[in-house]
Design an enzyme around this catalytic site. Structure first.
Site, PDB file in Angstrom:
ATOM      1  N   ARG A 164       0.871  -1.170   0.000  1.00 55.68           N
ATOM      2  CA  ARG A 164       0.000   0.000   0.000  1.00 55.68           C
ATOM      3  C   ARG A 164       0.911   1.224   0.000  1.00 55.68           C
ATOM      4  NH1 ARG A 164      -2.094  -3.540   4.061  1.00 55.68           N
ATOM      5  NH2 ARG A 164      -4.190  -4.310   3.589  1.00 55.68           N
ATOM      6  N   LYS A 194      -2.123  -2.467   7.847  1.00 54.36           N
ATOM      7  CA  LYS A 194      -3.325  -1.922   8.486  1.00 54.36           C
ATOM      8  C   LYS A 194      -3.581  -2.626   9.813  1.00 54.36           C
ATOM      9  CE  LYS A 194      -6.161  -0.219   4.646  1.00 54.36           C
ATOM     10  NZ  LYS A 194      -7.437  -0.412   3.918  1.00 54.36           N
ATOM     11  N   HIS A 262      -2.889   1.959  -5.873  1.00 52.79           N
ATOM     12  CA  HIS A 262      -3.614   0.722  -5.585  1.00 52.79           C
ATOM     13  C   HIS A 262      -3.748  -0.154  -6.829  1.00 52.79           C
ATOM     14  CE1 HIS A 262      -5.226  -0.693  -1.814  1.00 52.79           C
ATOM     15  NE2 HIS A 262      -6.159  -1.361  -2.461  1.00 52.79           N
ATOM     16  N   ARG A 265      -0.698  -2.271  -6.861  1.00 51.90           N
ATOM     17  CA  ARG A 265      -0.846  -3.335  -5.854  1.00 51.90           C
ATOM     18  C   ARG A 265      -1.762  -4.439  -6.394  1.00 51.90           C
ATOM     19  NH1 ARG A 265      -1.195  -4.695  -0.236  1.00 51.90           N
ATOM     20  NH2 ARG A 265      -3.322  -5.006   0.523  1.00 51.90           N
ATOM     21  N   HIS A 288      -4.256  -9.114   3.591  1.00 49.29           N
ATOM     22  CA  HIS A 288      -5.713  -9.071   3.683  1.00 49.29           C
ATOM     23  C   HIS A 288      -6.197  -9.873   4.884  1.00 49.29           C
ATOM     24  CE1 HIS A 288      -6.395  -8.077  -0.863  1.00 49.29           C
ATOM     25  NE2 HIS A 288      -6.158  -7.009  -0.121  1.00 49.29           N
ATOM     26  N   TYR A 297     -10.444  -8.454  -5.182  1.00 52.47           N
ATOM     27  CA  TYR A 297      -9.321  -7.792  -5.849  1.00 52.47           C
ATOM     28  C   TYR A 297      -9.154  -8.336  -7.262  1.00 52.47           C
ATOM     29  CZ  TYR A 297      -6.134  -4.791  -3.157  1.00 52.47           C
ATOM     30  OH  TYR A 297      -5.521  -3.737  -2.541  1.00 52.47           O
TER      31      TYR A 297
END
Length: 314
Positions: A164, A194, A262, A265, A288, A297
């Protein structure tokens, strides 16, 4: 415990506002995201609303656009989860304290459902690059000067490691590790993603060599990605906005003016899947929380090879 329960009573909005600002500042978020969260919280407090009152949040949220509502919901969730953890970690002296703790937890949990966000409807066309387009993108960023080296490495970390943009911005040379694999040494990146979830991302020898070469320019300490001024002088770091601008600039050279970090990615994931890497492995590499996110995705629930349109005679 008294301090916590006092913070949940009506009339303590200002105290809560200071607390949530502190949480946002320490969260693992891009600077631009922190700014948006603080902005919407500030707008709410300016109305005289109390952050610990679910009704106040719901009334204010109804005046916002869906995107601003999503920012408000995310900011409140950050703070409420932090407060729930604080309540849970506080020792209970007796039955009364247990009851007070449970009441406080319920109050904070109610805040997380006070703001509703409309879910996007229908399918969204995802953007990713083919291998040929990746080669063209990397070739367009080639060069010997500091800016070209920095730009090429930035693109490589996004499309070659699936980072990211905030992860790329925060990557340090100390995060570059070496691990033995079947008698060989593999270079890996230690990523704090994250929710402060750590993961290890193995990288290719080409990408490792690019990082090493850039380290010779920067001294090999601190942040990997740096700002570069017009004279070629290297700064201390590069923001998420700077990374976005680099991707946009070089996307234009391959006729992809709307290319975003993104998308690179997502390209990393798509090329990996097409090359036979299992979806569970790709999911772990991307950080994820579930394989279902990785499936979205890759648009695995949508057959792009055979579709109804192929059979309609036009």
């Amino acid at each position: 415990m008294n301090q916590l329960t006092t913070a949940t009573r009506p009339g303590n909005g200002r105290f809560s506002g200071q607390a949530i600002t502190a949480v946002i500042e320490t969260a693992n978020l891009a600077d631009s995201t922190k700014t948006k969260y603080q902005s919407v919280i500030g707008a709410f407090l300016a109305t005289g609303g109390n952050l610990t009152a679910a009704d106040d949040l719901a009334v204010f949220a109804a005046t916002l656009s869906n995107s601003r509502r999503a920012q408000l919901k995310a900011a409140v969730k950050l703070w409420s989860e932090r407060m729930i953890d604080q309540v849970k970690s506080t020792p209970a002296a007796g039955p009364n304290d247990v009851a007070m703790k449970q009441e406080a937890i319920w109050r904070f949990q109610s805040l997380q459902t006070a703001v509703t966000v409309r879910a996007a409807k229908g399918e969204k066309a995802h953007t990713w690059l083919t291998r040929a387009e990746v080669r063209r993108l990397m070739a367009a960023a080639a060069g010997d000067d500091n800016q070209a080296q920095r730009d090429r490495l930035t693109l490589a970390l996004l499309v070659g490691a699936g980072l990211r943009r905030e992860e790329a911005a925060g990557l340090t040379f100390a995060d570059v590790k070496f691990q033995p694999v079947r008698g060989k040494i593999r270079t890996v990146l230690q990523i704090a993603g994250k929710g402060d979830k750590n993961r290890v991302v193995p990288i290719s020898g080409q990408l490792a060599a690019m990082i090493d070469a850039w380290g010779s320019v920067t001294g090999g300490n601190g942040r990997v990605l740096r700002s570069v001024d017009k004279s070629g002088a290297v700064g201390d770091g590069l923001s998420g906005v700077g990374i976005f601008q680099i991707v946009r600039t070089h996307g234009q050279t391959i006729a992809k003016p709307d290319l975003a970090p993104h998308d690179l990615r997502r390209t990393y994931a798509q090329i990996g899947y097409e090359s036979g890497v299992t979806i569970t492995q790709i999911s772990r590499l991307l950080g994820h929380a579930s394989v279902a996110t990785t499936q979205r995705y890759l648009n695995l629930d949508l057959d792009l090879e055979t579709t109804v349109s192929d059979f309609v005679p036009l």
